[in-house]
Write an enzyme that holds these catalytic residues in place. Structure first.
Site, mmCIF file in Angstrom:
data_model
loop_
_atom_site.group_PDB
_atom_site.id
_atom_site.type_symbol
_atom_site.label_atom_id
_atom_site.label_comp_id
_atom_site.label_asym_id
_atom_site.label_seq_id
_atom_site.Cartn_x
_atom_site.Cartn_y
_atom_site.Cartn_z
ATOM 1 N N ARG A 165 1.120 14.610 13.410
ATOM 2 C CA ARG A 165 1.390 14.574 11.913
ATOM 3 C C ARG A 165 1.316 15.627 11.099
ATOM 4 N NH1 ARG A 165 -0.743 8.944 9.835
ATOM 5 N NH2 ARG A 165 1.058 8.971 8.726
ATOM 6 N N CYS A 170 -4.533 8.166 9.843
ATOM 7 C CA CYS A 170 -4.497 7.419 10.949
ATOM 8 C C CYS A 170 -4.151 8.457 12.179
ATOM 9 C CB CYS A 170 -3.565 6.346 11.113
ATOM 10 S SG CYS A 170 -3.929 4.553 10.398
ATOM 11 N N LYS A 222 0.956 -1.148 -0.165
ATOM 12 C CA LYS A 222 0.161 0.004 0.159
ATOM 13 C C LYS A 222 0.814 1.104 -0.043
ATOM 14 C CE LYS A 222 -1.441 1.586 4.323
ATOM 15 N NZ LYS A 222 -1.216 2.827 4.725
ATOM 16 N N ASN A 223 1.907 1.269 0.961
ATOM 17 C CA ASN A 223 2.658 2.452 0.962
ATOM 18 C C ASN A 223 3.707 2.711 -0.090
ATOM 19 O OD1 ASN A 223 1.452 2.826 3.179
ATOM 20 N ND2 ASN A 223 2.951 2.285 4.634
ATOM 21 N N ARG A 251 -4.113 10.220 4.676
ATOM 22 C CA ARG A 251 -2.889 11.219 4.730
ATOM 23 C C ARG A 251 -1.999 11.273 3.516
ATOM 24 N NH1 ARG A 251 0.249 14.099 8.235
ATOM 25 N NH2 ARG A 251 2.388 13.860 7.780
ATOM 26 N N LYS A 276 14.366 15.930 9.755
ATOM 27 C CA LYS A 276 13.947 14.852 10.258
ATOM 28 C C LYS A 276 13.583 13.859 9.132
ATOM 29 C CE LYS A 276 10.586 13.903 13.759
ATOM 30 N NZ LYS A 276 9.009 14.563 14.509
ATOM 31 N N VAL A 277 13.919 12.443 9.381
ATOM 32 C CA VAL A 277 13.764 11.775 8.322
ATOM 33 C C VAL A 277 12.063 11.327 8.417
ATOM 34 C CG1 VAL A 277 13.924 9.173 7.626
ATOM 35 C CG2 VAL A 277 16.012 10.617 9.000
ATOM 36 N N SER A 278 11.613 11.958 7.253
ATOM 37 C CA SER A 278 10.204 11.603 6.853
ATOM 38 C C SER A 278 10.076 11.081 5.525
ATOM 39 C CB SER A 278 9.524 13.266 6.832
ATOM 40 O OG SER A 278 8.405 13.302 6.165
ATOM 41 N N ASP A 330 5.345 0.533 11.753
ATOM 42 C CA ASP A 330 4.233 -0.296 11.402
ATOM 43 C C ASP A 330 3.770 -1.429 12.016
ATOM 44 O OD1 ASP A 330 3.559 2.407 10.383
ATOM 45 O OD2 ASP A 330 3.998 1.770 8.289
ATOM 46 N N ILE A 385 9.091 7.130 16.559
ATOM 47 C CA ILE A 385 8.518 7.679 15.231
ATOM 48 C C ILE A 385 7.515 8.678 15.464
ATOM 49 C CG2 ILE A 385 7.761 7.339 12.719
ATOM 50 C CD1 ILE A 385 10.583 6.474 13.236
#
Ligand code: EPZ
Length: 419
Positions: free
Chosen positions: A123, A118, A22-23, A94, A163-165, A307, A329
């Protein structure tokens, strides 16, 4: 509203085919905004979030053919697309905000709702917006919408993410593909799903190079090719079913995966006593011993994924001692804990650290799902809890797990969807 009813205590045994990620699918779909050539995407997971992204692209004007049987999507953007992404579609997903970078890079303006998704933390999207501003965009927030324009187009520059996003890396990477000149992205997230997006964009004709561990250099282009792409497997779904095998003292063949992508999870589960046999494109997971306690920290890839945090917590309730999880996270990703407690789990939370006391004997109860991974952790708990567990609000689950009750019941679980 639909629910899942689970009668726990059945050992799972059989094969489960893992769906496409999905991601990975969501950012790949968003990035198709960049091209007017025909694009074919295969191994699409048939989950609600993907449907929502397809609806969003259709609303923008994309012509999309979704072949559910073949799990294939064909997209052609012949005309110019609209640049308005409404709240109606972004409130539940999102990843809808990922159309921002693509629309702005291609059409020089976009009005995109601030996203929902979620409820696992505040966020924000500040990192996305600050990077686009650095690329020359003018951005205002009005009535819950991001209103962005870049009259002269986006311009390549150096962006070091604070930041790691995952989402910010994807949004800016997609935008940079159609920006003028070179964009250097530093401190990027480089999860397997982002690597898959990069592969997709490279096939499309975009010029992207990885620099060091967390750098990407992108040279803007204007021309794209017609392509076909197979989406990577869903590593979180795979991890979820490995945990299901371990929890029920069962044995599952987890198919259509690449074990090399989930080495961190495999090594950690092995330390907990799960037996895992790795083959080229499948693994066999089983567990006949008592689970060992362990301490974990969630981190960006290649660390242990947030996750999979809720799912592994359920396994920890069965361990021979006390385990801990530090959630690094998201600040509010322990919403499954109160529900797991209702089944008899002993878990304490202090700030971002959970302490899970092992040797629990879970007993079925009626539960409320709060977010996608929390929902699946409740299903896992239901598989081992004595008697009947009912999981309410499973629309969260349907956002990211394809046919979960079918996959599980084919392996012996007593699970059904009820109204
Ligand atoms: C992606 O969310 C995934 N979603 C999430 O999967 C996953 O949990 C997360 O990455 C982390 O791996 C998709 O891929 C669609 P982030 P994303 O930006 O992009 C903060 C699931 O269950 N942050 O990496 O939203 C943020 O608040 C879902 O499938 C800012 O502060 O995650 C978080 O604390 C849920 N400002 C941290 O960074 C920003 O502008 C990491 O978030 C952006 C993020």
């Amino acid at each position: 509203m639909q629910k899942l009813e689970i009668n726990g205590g059945k050992k799972l045994s059989g094969s489960i085919t893992i769906s496409g990620s999905k991601n990975a699918t969501l950012p790949i779909l968003a990035s198709t905004i960049l091209t007017n050539k025909k694009v074919v995407i295969k191994n699409i997971p048939l989950v609600k979030d993907v449907e929502t992204m397809v609806d969003l692209l259709k609303l923008l004007g994309s012509t999309i053919k979704l072949d559910k049987k073949k799990k294939k999507i064909e997209i052609i953007n012949k005309e110019s697309l609209k640049t308005f992404a409404p709240y109606r579609l972004l409130k539940t997903m999102r990843a809808g905000v990922l159309v921002l970078g693509a629309l702005l890079a291609k059409y020089k303006n976009a009005k995109v709702s601030l996203p929902g998704g979620c409820a696992i933390g505040s966020r924000p999207v500040d990192i996305h917006l600050n990077a686009l501003k650095k690329m020359g965009a003018n951005i205002k927030i009005k009535d819950g919408y991001i209103i962005a324009s870049a009259k002269n187009g986006l311009k390549g520059c150096l962006i070091t993410f604070p930041k790691v996003s995952v989402g910010a890396t994807e949004n800016i990477l997609i935008a940079a593909c159609f920006a003028q000149g070179k964009t250097k992205l530093r401190n990027c997230a480089l999860e397997p799903e982002i690597k898959d997006l990069i592969l997709f964009l490279q096939k499309l004709g975009c010029k992207i190079n990885q620099i060091g561990k967390r750098g990407l250099n992108i040279l803007g282009v204007r021309k794209t090719e017609s392509i076909s792409h197979q989406v990577i497997f869903d590593r979180i779904e795979a991890g979820t079913y490995i945990i299901a095998a371990a929890l029920t003292n069962g044995i599952l063949k987890i198919k259509k995966i690449n074990p090399k992508v989930i080495l961190t999870e495999i090594e950690l589960l092995k330390k907990m006593g799960v037996k895992i046999i790795k083959k080229k494109n499948y693994i066999i997971a089983s567990c006949s011993k008592k689970i060992k306690n362990i301490n974990i920290i969630t981190e960006p890839y290649p660390g242990f994924p947030t996750d999979l945090q809720a799912q592994i917590m359920v396994l920890m309730t069965m361990a021979n001692g006390t385990s801990t999880i530090k959630e690094n996270i998201f600040e509010n990703r322990f919403m499954h804990v109160s529900e797991l407690r209702r089944l008899g789990a002993k878990i304490e939370i202090k700030n971002n650290k959970a302490t899970i006391y092992g040797n629990s004997k879970l007993k079925g109860a009626e539960l409320m799902a709060t977010d996608l991974r929390a929902s699946v952790s409740l299903v896992l708990a239901g598989l081992v809890a004595k008697n009947k567990t009912i999981v309410n609000r499973i629309y969260h689950l349907d956002r990211g797990y394809e046919k979960i009750e079918k996959k599980l019941s084919l392996c012996g679980a007593k699970i059904k969807r009820i109204k």
